[in-house]
Design a protein around this motif. Structure first.
Motif, mmCIF file in Angstrom:
data_model
loop_
_atom_site.group_PDB
_atom_site.id
_atom_site.type_symbol
_atom_site.label_atom_id
_atom_site.label_comp_id
_atom_site.label_asym_id
_atom_site.label_seq_id
_atom_site.Cartn_x
_atom_site.Cartn_y
_atom_site.Cartn_z
ATOM 1 N N ILE A 209 0.835 -1.201 0.000
ATOM 2 C CA ILE A 209 0.000 0.000 0.000
ATOM 3 C C ILE A 209 0.871 1.254 0.000
ATOM 4 O O ILE A 209 0.560 2.244 -0.678
ATOM 5 C CB ILE A 209 -0.968 -0.011 1.198
ATOM 6 N N ASP A 210 1.973 1.247 0.741
ATOM 7 C CA ASP A 210 2.892 2.391 0.719
ATOM 8 C C ASP A 210 3.431 2.626 -0.695
ATOM 9 O O ASP A 210 3.539 3.772 -1.153
ATOM 10 C CB ASP A 210 4.058 2.157 1.682
ATOM 11 N N LYS A 211 3.769 1.540 -1.371
ATOM 12 C CA LYS A 211 4.259 1.680 -2.745
ATOM 13 C C LYS A 211 3.154 2.191 -3.658
ATOM 14 O O LYS A 211 3.393 3.046 -4.529
ATOM 15 C CB LYS A 211 4.792 0.338 -3.253
ATOM 16 N N ALA A 212 1.937 1.700 -3.449
ATOM 17 C CA ALA A 212 0.807 2.140 -4.275
ATOM 18 C C ALA A 212 0.544 3.634 -4.090
ATOM 19 O O ALA A 212 0.273 4.352 -5.066
ATOM 20 C CB ALA A 212 -0.440 1.334 -3.918
ATOM 21 N N SER A 230 2.289 -2.825 -7.554
ATOM 22 C CA SER A 230 2.433 -2.885 -6.096
ATOM 23 C C SER A 230 2.337 -4.309 -5.561
ATOM 24 O O SER A 230 2.505 -4.521 -4.355
ATOM 25 C CB SER A 230 1.359 -2.022 -5.425
ATOM 26 N N GLY A 231 2.033 -5.262 -6.433
ATOM 27 C CA GLY A 231 1.989 -6.653 -6.001
ATOM 28 C C GLY A 231 0.598 -7.224 -5.832
ATOM 29 O O GLY A 231 0.448 -8.365 -5.385
ATOM 30 N N PHE A 232 -0.444 -6.452 -6.182
ATOM 31 C CA PHE A 232 -1.823 -6.942 -6.073
ATOM 32 C C PHE A 232 -2.258 -7.498 -7.422
ATOM 33 O O PHE A 232 -2.259 -6.794 -8.427
ATOM 34 C CB PHE A 232 -2.766 -5.815 -5.650
ATOM 35 N N HIS A 237 -9.299 -6.684 -4.488
ATOM 36 C CA HIS A 237 -8.536 -6.883 -3.256
ATOM 37 C C HIS A 237 -7.685 -5.653 -2.950
ATOM 38 O O HIS A 237 -7.596 -5.206 -1.799
ATOM 39 C CB HIS A 237 -7.646 -8.121 -3.392
ATOM 40 N N PHE A 238 -7.067 -5.091 -3.970
ATOM 41 C CA PHE A 238 -6.274 -3.873 -3.801
ATOM 42 C C PHE A 238 -7.137 -2.739 -3.251
ATOM 43 O O PHE A 238 -6.750 -2.045 -2.298
ATOM 44 C CB PHE A 238 -5.660 -3.474 -5.145
#
Length: 255
Positions: A209-212, A230-232, A237-238
């Motif tokens: 979330i910080d990266k997003a 960001s990996g989602f 879900h994101f």
């Protein structure tokens, strides 16, 4: 602010030399003992191993002697009120930080700055002293309240944690994370929670979330792209995770 009254790095005295200040030195004294020392503490004699540390408080008697070779690094200093409480440090007690070499390198920087007194000397010295005590507090934190074998794993878990969080966009499952420290999934979760007081899943989501949030500042990216970078893998879900942690949807972030 800290005031350095005197310091030295890897200083060598005569063999079997003794330090005896029955009234203390009038300031704090931080010692890194690079060779075995004999300490006289409240009528008890303690012989330290190499790489022990001691933080004397003002007015406390300082009485110690090298077993043979005398080598140590030290800082005599005055300190702002409350610094001990801020870092949770205990005075007048021998301790064995895990990364004593790292502490000694900080003392080396302090000693160099003390001699040079270059531009912004006081600001630099305060930064180094804070670094010293933060590093000391972090190292001592791993010694207390853990099983005997746990401190041996702590450094491995720190490295694994850094690898996971610095590549949070990768698809980390429990097996992949546990493999970084050669433990089972249940053992990995047990030690991770004990060391860091949170779960690896929670930290991984926070890092994503910080990266997003950072990526959302780039208006050239679509929200779907931000989620993937960001990996989602799932946009829904994101969005749910983002709302839970940030209080708004990704599309409303920063507006």
């Amino acid at each position: 602010m800290y005031q350095i009254n005197y310091c030295d790095y890897n200083a060598c005295n005569r063999d079997c030399d003794m330090i005896y200040r029955p009234g203390g030195s009038g300031d704090y004294l931080f010692l890194i003992l690079l060779t075995p020392m004999k300490f006289y503490l409240e009528k008890e004699i303690t012989i330290t191993r190499p790489m022990a540390c001691m933080l004397y408080s003002p007015g406390v008697p300082q009485h110690y002697q090298s077993v043979r070779k005398f080598k140590n690094s030290y800082i005599h200093f005055s300190a702002p009120p409350g610094f001990l409480k801020e870092y949770g440090l205990i005075t007048d007690s021998i301790c064995y930080p895990q990364k004593c070499d790292e502490l000694n390198q900080i003392v080396r920087k302090i000693h160099t700055e003390y001699l040079s007194k270059d531009l912004y000397y006081r600001e630099k010295m305060n930064a180094y002293m804070d670094e010293l005590f933060i590093t000391l507090a972090r190292n001592l934190r791993t010694e207390h309240g853990l099983p005997d074998t746990a401190p041996l794993l702590y450094q491995d878990f720190q490295r694994a944690r850094l690898r996971i969080l610095s590549s949070c966009e990768q698809q980390w499952d429990a097996a992949a994370m546990a493999a970084l420290v050669n433990l089972s999934k249940s053992q990995f979760y047990h030690y991770y929670t004990m060391f860091f007081h949170t779960t690896p899943k929670a930290e991984l989501i926070n890092a994503r979330i910080d990266k997003a949030k950072y990526l959302l500042s780039n208006e050239a990216l679509q929200i779907q792209q931000v989620a993937e970078l960001s990996g989602f893998q799932n946009l829904s879900h994101f969005t749910r995770c983002f709302k839970k942690l940030c209080g708004c949807s990704p599309s409303r972030w920063g507006k």
